[in-house]
Scaffold this motif. Sequence first.
Motif, PDB file in Angstrom:
ATOM      1  N   ARG A 161       1.623   8.479  -3.136  1.00 48.30           N
ATOM      2  CA  ARG A 161       0.963   9.311  -4.141  1.00 48.30           C
ATOM      3  C   ARG A 161      -0.011  10.279  -3.478  1.00 48.30           C
ATOM      4  O   ARG A 161      -0.021  11.480  -3.775  1.00 48.30           O
ATOM      5  CB  ARG A 161       0.224   8.422  -5.139  1.00 48.30           C
ATOM      6  N   VAL A 192       0.600   3.855  -3.088  1.00 42.16           N
ATOM      7  CA  VAL A 192      -0.649   4.622  -3.082  1.00 42.16           C
ATOM      8  C   VAL A 192      -0.595   5.684  -1.991  1.00 42.16           C
ATOM      9  O   VAL A 192      -0.960   6.849  -2.217  1.00 42.16           O
ATOM     10  CB  VAL A 192      -1.867   3.694  -2.885  1.00 42.16           C
ATOM     11  N   ASP A 220       0.810  -1.220   0.000  1.00 38.97           N
ATOM     12  CA  ASP A 220       0.000   0.000   0.000  1.00 38.97           C
ATOM     13  C   ASP A 220       0.846   1.274   0.000  1.00 38.97           C
ATOM     14  O   ASP A 220       0.310   2.373  -0.156  1.00 38.97           O
ATOM     15  CB  ASP A 220      -0.935   0.027   1.215  1.00 38.97           C
ATOM     16  N   ARG A 276     -10.826   4.180  -7.978  1.00 44.91           N
ATOM     17  CA  ARG A 276     -11.277   2.801  -7.794  1.00 44.91           C
ATOM     18  C   ARG A 276     -12.404   2.472  -8.772  1.00 44.91           C
ATOM     19  O   ARG A 276     -12.415   1.416  -9.407  1.00 44.91           O
ATOM     20  CB  ARG A 276     -11.716   2.579  -6.355  1.00 44.91           C
ATOM     21  N   SER A 278      -9.728   8.998  -4.493  1.00 42.41           N
ATOM     22  CA  SER A 278      -9.522   7.564  -4.295  1.00 42.41           C
ATOM     23  C   SER A 278     -10.730   6.766  -4.780  1.00 42.41           C
ATOM     24  O   SER A 278     -10.579   5.763  -5.485  1.00 42.41           O
ATOM     25  CB  SER A 278      -9.256   7.273  -2.817  1.00 42.41           C
TER      26      SER A 278
END
Length: 69
Positions: free
Chosen positions: A20, A17, A14, A43, A39
């Motif tokens: 970022r 992510v 993770d 997704r 997010s």
Amino acid sequence: METENEIHYLLYEDLPVFERFTNWHYDLEINLPGLEVISNMLRKMEDLKQRNRDLMNKLSAISDQYEDI
């Protein structure tokens, strides 16, 4: 996020992510609710891409069936 003995940990996979989102927060000054929206949208986009790939594969399989006839 994992919790062990009341200590919170990020999983190794993770980290990209998280990095970022951290960069977006500090560099672009995006607040936490904004990061949540981004997010969720990312997704949903990935889900739609996967759905599109699945449908294209099904279409290709059907097309291949009719070529054999």
